[in-house]
Write an enzyme that holds these catalytic residues in place. Structure first.
Site, PDB file in Angstrom:
ATOM      1  N   HIS A  40      -9.202   2.691   5.442  1.00 52.99           N
ATOM      2  CA  HIS A  40      -8.889   2.082   4.146  1.00 52.99           C
ATOM      3  C   HIS A  40      -8.931   3.120   3.024  1.00 52.99           C
ATOM      4  CE1 HIS A  40      -9.048  -1.244   1.084  1.00 52.99           C
ATOM      5  NE2 HIS A  40      -9.628  -0.265   0.390  1.00 52.99           N
ATOM      6  N   GLU A  41     -10.056   3.811   2.911  1.00 48.39           N
ATOM      7  CA  GLU A  41     -10.206   4.755   1.806  1.00 48.39           C
ATOM      8  C   GLU A  41      -9.213   5.909   1.917  1.00 48.39           C
ATOM      9  OE1 GLU A  41     -11.745   3.974  -0.761  1.00 48.39           O
ATOM     10  OE2 GLU A  41     -12.745   2.240   0.104  1.00 48.39           O
ATOM     11  N   HIS A 100      -5.946   5.096   0.298  1.00 45.76           N
ATOM     12  CA  HIS A 100      -5.930   5.448  -1.129  1.00 45.76           C
ATOM     13  C   HIS A 100      -5.640   6.942  -1.297  1.00 45.76           C
ATOM     14  CE1 HIS A 100      -7.246   1.697  -2.866  1.00 45.76           C
ATOM     15  NE2 HIS A 100      -8.395   1.680  -2.203  1.00 45.76           N
ATOM     16  N   HIS A 118      -2.036   7.779  -0.926  1.00 41.80           N
ATOM     17  CA  HIS A 118      -1.325   7.356  -2.140  1.00 41.80           C
ATOM     18  C   HIS A 118      -1.426   8.445  -3.210  1.00 41.80           C
ATOM     19  CE1 HIS A 118      -0.518   3.630  -4.941  1.00 41.80           C
ATOM     20  NE2 HIS A 118       0.511   4.446  -4.874  1.00 41.80           N
TER      21      HIS A 118
END
Length: 703
Positions: free
Chosen positions: A492-493, A496, A499
């Site tokens: 998940h992290e 980010h 991105h």
């Protein structure tokens, strides 16, 4: 200048170099201050080998002074306003302040100390006042308004037009159109809120640390493995210390066989900031009340309506409609799960009714019985560094062609931090990645991503990005084994991070993750899907001792149990999201006297208390997302973007899965675009249609 209100919402994460614990914040000497000049390290990464606590305050004050001066100069120009002399000049202002803020607010949550806390308290209201001096400056806004009104006739590219629109909207939202009297009131509210949110964060950190439980009787910890006990051992106090995670439920509740111990641990979590010397109830009432009053000054009925203006949801009604569509199905499934767990309790001779502190322990028994899956069977296959390098990095390499090289020569703020250099497929440099994965008393709870250096072509900057988590640190010499939830968090992290790494913007204020809150969680939640993708899973799920690949039979069990406990998971998330929205839709004249009563009423009125044993994922008193950082009226975004996440993964599955072609298309059309396009249009252009909710419901086992 990145939009200043974004700067204030940066997650608080501070470091102090180990050799600087005696420094005070009184030193104002700017000579030899490493924050005053651009770092000479690769990618301009912060030089933590040189940065001292005493460097922060003078750098902040100098940065604030420089930005004030630059803004006044722009606002008072005699020349007609142009893109270059106004918008671009504003974008270029505050270079020093952004540099020191990125390090300071990049470091305080991960490794704070008393000196850092003192600086934080002093600087927070000064930053708030600076934000007001910019966004409530009539002359500056008038110049931006002139440019905004004729933007379509200017010979500018689409990103420059978006930058103009972004600034104009930010000024309007911040209150640029208010009367002089209302602006003064707003400034006072903003200053008070800056002080209160800082106080909340610091009080909660103390509450988390004080809530840690010491056990001197080993029998009380029955059910924990020897490696878990070794990791908890506290030789100074001759016992075993269990620290608190930021969520309501605590990981060890799944393993502890002693019901009294489970109850004690759960209640320590539940009451950490309620009724103790670190009580936050008064603080959150003041914050919510002031936010409501601020919204009133700005012309809105409540804070959520003001806060949601630049989001995909647009307004509170849309968010509550989403809740209404999910709550009945979620609580119904949670009730069925509750009944199943109660049957397990009864079958084991338990003469008691299921309580929140029992759920995870007996749910694990149910999972073993239904799916023959034991968490202890899984963990040996999930060693942290292997998961990172052969799982998280491997998936990114297969999708996007990037590669990673460990860098031991880059100074870090704590010895546990790992650094990697990231490269494009053709060998071009992409950026630096820092991974800080273990919990410690100087780190706030949760997991997050942010930038030490933001990508921008304007400054020829490549990103320096960090991920922070709070996994249990193993005892010296032991392997760092993760639960599958921890594995998902890592993916998940890093979603980010991707991105941020793929940002390709001219202007830093539009770069990478500088998007709406209910879009920013989309790339991260989507990236979680690769954790169970067959090619990826088999590459990283290697037994830490035997070095054998995870057997297919165990993989099948993990996948079959994918919808297990989803009623609980969705209900606890909805409960927290609902609390956030209830606090931020109070009327501007609402007088709340009892935070606990407000919370109870908020859950009852929305029927999120119907399953007694399912508490909110975060109680109001320790809900740092909304009272300590930038997710006020925004926690719903995890559910909002979950729809996008599952819809996107469904597209990938239908188009060949984990391929370079698919990854490049997603990178080019979504991950690299930052905040340069309308987000709904961006998604639809990539997907070919609006997102559908069915894949999410199927993944949750609700359809």
């Amino acid at each position: 200048m990145r939009p200043f209100y974004n700067l204030l919402l940066l997650t608080v994460l501070i470091t102090a170099c180990e050799n600087d614990k005696k420094n005070t914040i009184n030193t104002m000497n700017t000579t030899n201050n490493p924050l005053m000049e651009e770092s000479t390290l690769p990618y301009h990464a912060p030089d933590f080998g040189k940065i001292k606590n005493s460097d922060f305050k003078p750098a902040f004050l100098k940065g604030i002074s420089e930005q004030k001066e630059a803004v006044e100069k722009i606002a008072n120009l005699y020349n007609d306003p142009t893109f270059d002399n106004t918008v671009l000049a504003l974008e270029k202002s505050g270079i020093l302040l952004e540099r020191v803020s990125n390090v300071f607010y990049g470091l305080s949550g991960a490794h704070t100390n008393d000196s850092i806390k003192a600086i934080q308290e002093e600087i927070a209201p000064k930053l708030s006042k600076l934000g007001d001096a910019i966004y409530l400056n009539d002359k500056l806004f008038n110049r931006i308004k002139i440019i905004y009104n004729k933007r379509d006739s200017l010979d500018l590219d689409s990103e420059a037009i978006k930058l103009i629109e972004n600034y104009f909207e930010d000024f309007e939202i911040a209150g640029a159109n208010l009367s002089a009297e209302k602006k003064e009131t707003l400034k006072e509210y903003n200053t008070q809120l800056a002080t209160l949110t800082t106080k909340f964060n610091q009080t909660l950190l103390e509450a988390n640390n004080a809530g840690a439980l010491l056990f001197t009787d080993k029998e009380a910890l029955a059910g924990l493995s020897e490696s878990q006990l070794k990791a908890l051992e506290n030789k100074e106090k001759n016992g075993w210390m269990i620290p608190l995670q930021n969520t309501t439920q605590q990981p060890l509740l799944q393993s502890l066989t002693n019901r009294e111990t489970r109850e004690k641990l759960f209640k320590s979590s539940w009451n950490r900031a309620d009724g103790s010397k670190n009580d936050t109830k008064e603080i959150i009432i003041k914050i919510a009340t002031l936010r409501a009053k601020k919204a009133g000054v700005l012309g809105f009925d409540n804070y959520a309506e003001w806060s949601l203006q630049k989001t995909m949801a647009k307004n509170a009604i849309s968010v509550f409609d989403m809740f209404k569509g999910l709550i009945p199905a979620a609580t119904k499934k949670a009730q069925l799960e509750s009944e199943e767990i109660q049957k397990m309790i009864n079958s084991k001779g338990g003469d008691f009714t299921l309580e929140p502190w029992d759920w995870n322990y007996y749910a694990e028994m149910v999972r073993k019985a239904k799916y023959d899956l034991d968490e202890d069977q899984i963990k040996p296959y999930f060693e942290l560094k292997t998961v990172l390098e052969k799982g998280v990095f491997y998936a990114a390499e297969k999708l996007y062609g990037i590669s990673f090289k460990s860098r031991s020569d880059i100074p870090v703020y704590h010895k546990d931090v790992m650094v990697y250099e990231v490269f494009e497929q053709n060998g071009d440099k992409l950026g630096l990645f820092y991974g800080d994965f273990f919990a410690r008393s100087s780190k706030r709870g949760g997991a997050w991503m942010s930038n030490f250096v933001t990508q921008s072509k304007l400054y020829n900057k490549k990103p320096v990005i960090y991920n922070v988590c709070n996994f249990s640190k193993p005892a010296e010499g032991e392997a760092a084994l993760l639960s599958f939830d921890d594995v998902s968090t890592m993916f998940h992290e890093f979603g980010h991070a991707l991105h941020g790494f793929f940002a390709d913007q001219q202007y830093p204020s539009l770069s990478g993750t500088a998007v709406a809150r209910d879009f920013v969680e989309f790339p991260s939640q989507f990236n979680e899907n690769w954790a169970l993708y067959p090619d990826v899973l088999k590459n990283y799920a290697i037994h830490n001792k035997t070095k054998e690949q995870i057997p297919q039979a165990l993989i099948d069990k993990i996948k079959k149990s994918g919808t297990f406990n989803q009623g609980y998971s969705l209900t606890e998330n909805l409960a927290a999201s609902n609390l956030d929205m209830q606090w931020h839709t109070i009327a501007t004249d609402r007088n709340i006297t009892d935070a606990n009563a407000f919370e109870k009423e908020a859950l009852h009125n929305t029927k999120l208390d119907v399953v007694h044993a399912v508490p909110p994922r975060y109680r109001s008193t320790y809900f740092s997302h909304v009272f300590g950082s930038g997710y006020a009226a925004g926690y719903y975004s995890y559910l909002w973007t979950e729809m996008l996440d599952h819809d996107t993964y469904n597209w990938f599955k239908n188009n060949g899965g984990l391929t370079r072609e698919n990854g490049q298309r997603f990178r080019d059309m979504v991950l690299s675009r930052g905040n340069t396009l309308n987000l709904e249009k961006m998604y639809k252009d990539w997907r070919g249609s609006d997102p559908k909710i069915e894949p999410m419901l199927k993944a949750r086992g609700l359809k």
